[in-house]
Design a protein around this motif. Sequence first.
Motif, PDB file in Angstrom:
ATOM      1  N   TYR A   1      17.133  -5.377  -3.527  1.00  0.00           N
ATOM      2  CA  TYR A   1      15.774  -5.767  -4.298  1.00  0.00           C
ATOM      3  C   TYR A   1      16.182  -5.834  -5.692  1.00  0.00           C
ATOM      4  CZ  TYR A   1      11.120  -5.348  -5.409  1.00  0.00           C
ATOM      5  OH  TYR A   1       9.693  -5.528  -6.083  1.00  0.00           O
ATOM      6  N   GLN A   2      16.067  -6.701  -6.325  1.00  0.00           N
ATOM      7  CA  GLN A   2      16.385  -6.964  -7.819  1.00  0.00           C
ATOM      8  C   GLN A   2      15.586  -5.850  -8.781  1.00  0.00           C
ATOM      9  OE1 GLN A   2      18.903  -9.121  -8.973  1.00  0.00           O
ATOM     10  NE2 GLN A   2      19.115  -9.429  -6.744  1.00  0.00           N
ATOM     11  N   LYS A   3      16.424  -5.128  -9.661  1.00  0.00           N
ATOM     12  CA  LYS A   3      15.621  -4.272 -10.738  1.00  0.00           C
ATOM     13  C   LYS A   3      15.071  -4.926 -11.553  1.00  0.00           C
ATOM     14  CE  LYS A   3      19.799  -1.013  -9.748  1.00  0.00           C
ATOM     15  NZ  LYS A   3      20.928  -0.214 -10.555  1.00  0.00           N
ATOM     16  N   PRO A   4      13.677  -4.191 -11.925  1.00  0.00           N
ATOM     17  CA  PRO A   4      12.848  -4.655 -12.972  1.00  0.00           C
ATOM     18  C   PRO A   4      13.515  -4.744 -14.062  1.00  0.00           C
ATOM     19  CG  PRO A   4      11.566  -3.528 -11.484  1.00  0.00           C
ATOM     20  CD  PRO A   4      12.860  -3.411 -11.212  1.00  0.00           C
ATOM     21  N   LYS A   5      13.319  -5.310 -15.210  1.00  0.00           N
ATOM     22  CA  LYS A   5      13.689  -5.146 -16.588  1.00  0.00           C
ATOM     23  C   LYS A   5      13.582  -3.803 -17.147  1.00  0.00           C
ATOM     24  CE  LYS A   5      14.193  -7.425 -21.377  1.00  0.00           C
ATOM     25  NZ  LYS A   5      13.833  -5.900 -21.971  1.00  0.00           N
ATOM     26  N   CYS A   6      12.579  -3.014 -16.862  1.00  0.00           N
ATOM     27  CA  CYS A   6      12.188  -1.724 -17.537  1.00  0.00           C
ATOM     28  C   CYS A   6      13.369  -1.022 -16.801  1.00  0.00           C
ATOM     29  CB  CYS A   6      10.893  -1.230 -17.067  1.00  0.00           C
ATOM     30  SG  CYS A   6      10.208  -1.256 -15.365  1.00  0.00           S
ATOM     31  N   ILE A   7      13.644  -1.011 -15.458  1.00  0.00           N
ATOM     32  CA  ILE A   7      14.622  -0.148 -14.983  1.00  0.00           C
ATOM     33  C   ILE A   7      15.916  -0.558 -15.695  1.00  0.00           C
ATOM     34  CG2 ILE A   7      15.961   0.308 -12.857  1.00  0.00           C
ATOM     35  CD1 ILE A   7      12.956   1.328 -12.645  1.00  0.00           C
ATOM     36  N   LEU A   8      16.271  -1.816 -15.895  1.00  0.00           N
ATOM     37  CA  LEU A   8      17.436  -1.965 -16.317  1.00  0.00           C
ATOM     38  C   LEU A   8      17.668  -1.479 -17.830  1.00  0.00           C
ATOM     39  CD1 LEU A   8      17.952  -5.869 -15.180  1.00  0.00           C
ATOM     40  CD2 LEU A   8      19.010  -3.770 -14.175  1.00  0.00           C
ATOM     41  N   ASP A   9      16.526  -1.454 -18.623  1.00  0.00           N
ATOM     42  CA  ASP A   9      16.552  -0.950 -19.678  1.00  0.00           C
ATOM     43  C   ASP A   9      16.970   0.535 -19.937  1.00  0.00           C
ATOM     44  OD1 ASP A   9      16.088  -3.252 -20.900  1.00  0.00           O
ATOM     45  OD2 ASP A   9      13.703  -2.996 -21.005  1.00  0.00           O
TER      46      ASP A   9
ATOM     47  N   ASP B   1       0.769  -1.134  -0.127  1.00  0.00           N
ATOM     48  CA  ASP B   1      -0.056   0.155  -0.065  1.00  0.00           C
ATOM     49  C   ASP B   1       0.868   1.157  -0.028  1.00  0.00           C
ATOM     50  OD1 ASP B   1      -2.519  -1.483   0.073  1.00  0.00           O
ATOM     51  OD2 ASP B   1      -2.266  -1.443   2.232  1.00  0.00           O
ATOM     52  N   GLU B   2       1.900   1.399   0.785  1.00  0.00           N
ATOM     53  CA  GLU B   2       2.599   2.355   0.813  1.00  0.00           C
ATOM     54  C   GLU B   2       3.955   2.473   0.089  1.00  0.00           C
ATOM     55  OE1 GLU B   2       3.838   3.738   4.789  1.00  0.00           O
ATOM     56  OE2 GLU B   2       1.857   3.455   5.804  1.00  0.00           O
ATOM     57  N   LYS B   3       4.285   1.151  -0.557  1.00  0.00           N
ATOM     58  CA  LYS B   3       5.147   0.889  -1.664  1.00  0.00           C
ATOM     59  C   LYS B   3       6.476   1.142  -0.961  1.00  0.00           C
ATOM     60  CE  LYS B   3       2.230   2.373  -5.471  1.00  0.00           C
ATOM     61  NZ  LYS B   3       1.854   3.273  -6.760  1.00  0.00           N
ATOM     62  N   ASN B   4       6.745   0.615   0.023  1.00  0.00           N
ATOM     63  CA  ASN B   4       8.092   0.820   0.667  1.00  0.00           C
ATOM     64  C   ASN B   4       8.304  -0.512   1.411  1.00  0.00           C
ATOM     65  OD1 ASN B   4       6.660   0.933   2.974  1.00  0.00           O
ATOM     66  ND2 ASN B   4       6.545   3.095   3.015  1.00  0.00           N
ATOM     67  N   ILE B   5       9.702  -0.663   1.663  1.00  0.00           N
ATOM     68  CA  ILE B   5      10.393  -1.986   2.382  1.00  0.00           C
ATOM     69  C   ILE B   5      10.288  -1.533   3.851  1.00  0.00           C
ATOM     70  CG2 ILE B   5      12.209  -3.579   2.879  1.00  0.00           C
ATOM     71  CD1 ILE B   5      12.911  -3.144  -0.245  1.00  0.00           C
ATOM     72  N   VAL B   6       9.672  -2.547   4.564  1.00  0.00           N
ATOM     73  CA  VAL B   6       9.832  -2.190   6.198  1.00  0.00           C
ATOM     74  C   VAL B   6      10.744  -2.899   6.883  1.00  0.00           C
ATOM     75  CG1 VAL B   6       8.280  -2.066   8.121  1.00  0.00           C
ATOM     76  CG2 VAL B   6       7.393  -1.440   5.998  1.00  0.00           C
ATOM     77  N   VAL B   7      11.604  -2.306   7.900  1.00  0.00           N
ATOM     78  CA  VAL B   7      12.487  -3.095   8.449  1.00  0.00           C
ATOM     79  C   VAL B   7      12.242  -3.106  10.037  1.00  0.00           C
ATOM     80  CG1 VAL B   7      14.945  -3.351   9.003  1.00  0.00           C
ATOM     81  CG2 VAL B   7      14.165  -2.439   6.590  1.00  0.00           C
ATOM     82  N   ARG B   8      12.228  -4.073  10.782  1.00  0.00           N
ATOM     83  CA  ARG B   8      12.003  -4.155  12.212  1.00  0.00           C
ATOM     84  C   ARG B   8      12.681  -5.140  12.620  1.00  0.00           C
ATOM     85  NH1 ARG B   8       6.826  -4.787  10.350  1.00  0.00           N
ATOM     86  NH2 ARG B   8       5.888  -2.916  11.322  1.00  0.00           N
ATOM     87  N   THR B   9      13.030  -4.973  13.954  1.00  0.00           N
ATOM     88  CA  THR B   9      13.680  -6.167  14.755  1.00  0.00           C
ATOM     89  C   THR B   9      12.676  -6.707  15.774  1.00  0.00           C
ATOM     90  OG1 THR B   9      14.614  -4.385  16.305  1.00  0.00           O
ATOM     91  CG2 THR B   9      16.073  -5.010  14.518  1.00  0.00           C
TER      92      THR B   9
ATOM     93  N   ASN C   1      12.000   3.844   1.102  1.00  0.00           N
ATOM     94  CA  ASN C   1      11.249   3.733  -0.128  1.00  0.00           C
ATOM     95  C   ASN C   1      12.272   3.468  -1.352  1.00  0.00           C
ATOM     96  OD1 ASN C   1      12.535   6.184   0.230  1.00  0.00           O
ATOM     97  ND2 ASN C   1      10.865   7.290  -1.387  1.00  0.00           N
ATOM     98  N   ILE C   2      11.732   3.342  -2.506  1.00  0.00           N
ATOM     99  CA  ILE C   2      12.874   3.251  -3.800  1.00  0.00           C
ATOM    100  C   ILE C   2      11.988   4.169  -4.840  1.00  0.00           C
ATOM    101  CG2 ILE C   2      13.385   1.545  -5.565  1.00  0.00           C
ATOM    102  CD1 ILE C   2      12.658  -0.778  -3.641  1.00  0.00           C
ATOM    103  N   PRO C   3      12.518   5.361  -4.766  1.00  0.00           N
ATOM    104  CA  PRO C   3      12.147   6.568  -5.750  1.00  0.00           C
ATOM    105  C   PRO C   3      12.046   5.804  -7.179  1.00  0.00           C
ATOM    106  CG  PRO C   3      13.679   7.350  -4.056  1.00  0.00           C
ATOM    107  CD  PRO C   3      13.901   5.905  -4.083  1.00  0.00           C
ATOM    108  N   ASP C   4      12.950   5.065  -7.739  1.00  0.00           N
ATOM    109  CA  ASP C   4      13.105   4.484  -8.991  1.00  0.00           C
ATOM    110  C   ASP C   4      11.750   3.888  -9.489  1.00  0.00           C
ATOM    111  OD1 ASP C   4      15.435   4.373  -7.412  1.00  0.00           O
ATOM    112  OD2 ASP C   4      16.463   4.389  -9.627  1.00  0.00           O
ATOM    113  N   MET C   5      11.382   3.044  -8.501  1.00  0.00           N
ATOM    114  CA  MET C   5       9.957   2.150  -8.681  1.00  0.00           C
ATOM    115  C   MET C   5       8.921   2.899  -8.548  1.00  0.00           C
ATOM    116  SD  MET C   5      11.048  -1.223  -8.764  1.00  0.00           S
ATOM    117  CE  MET C   5       9.787  -2.287  -8.370  1.00  0.00           C
ATOM    118  N   GLU C   6       8.906   4.261  -7.608  1.00  0.00           N
ATOM    119  CA  GLU C   6       7.730   5.004  -7.713  1.00  0.00           C
ATOM    120  C   GLU C   6       7.604   6.023  -9.059  1.00  0.00           C
ATOM    121  OE1 GLU C   6       8.396   7.525  -4.244  1.00  0.00           O
ATOM    122  OE2 GLU C   6       8.109   5.656  -2.703  1.00  0.00           O
TER     123      GLU C   6
END
Length: 208
Positions: A175-183, A128-136, A146-151
């Motif tokens: 986080y593996q980059k999608p093909k469109c980002i690699l392009d 929903d928030e389009k981010n990775i959540v890190v907690r211990t 967040n990943i601005p490239d994906m946004e």
Amino acid sequence: MSKQQSKWVEMLKAARKTALVQDGKRKIHFTLADGTELCEEYDVKTNDLLVRKWRRKSTLGASKPWEVEIGEPDVTAHMAALTLGSQHLMESNTNPICVRLDTRRAFQWRIRNLPYPLKTYEITVDSDEKNIVVRTTNKKYFKKINIPDMERRELKLDSEDMNIAHANNTLIIQYQKPKCILDDQVLLLAEFKKLKTGKDGDMECNQS
């Protein structure tokens, strides 16, 4: 057949650009149509993106401080912070520090000063928030990444594309980059190599 250009590629190709090769790095300064400045640095040998930082305009038209998206924090920002005193210096050396250092095929974050074993970390994707959540599990650390490239590409995150590791008190998230980002990377690199490179001092990416 040529690859379709994204809005990101079109924006950077349309920007006013100056380039400099220095200390094994290709440094490029962009001025966008709205006056926003962007600086990127690439390794000349590997073509890996080492630095990306932005300087935006305030509502009154003044330039704001540089915001680092990729790469180590600006040295000048650290020096300014250290003027707060030795207590801040001590805290800055022990508090967790999250730095984005990408590889060619993956977005990568290194969170330093996290001594806990790998099993302590719970890392999830918030669709929903389009981010990775890190907690211990010991509730000692919490962060949203967040990943601005994906946004910019309006792409959804998938936990299957994420990998984690831990070594030397550092949590490493990839986080593996999608093909469109690699392009996009291929198209932009070809464009940047066409730029005429200037001399030392021509660049406008001074940290201020």
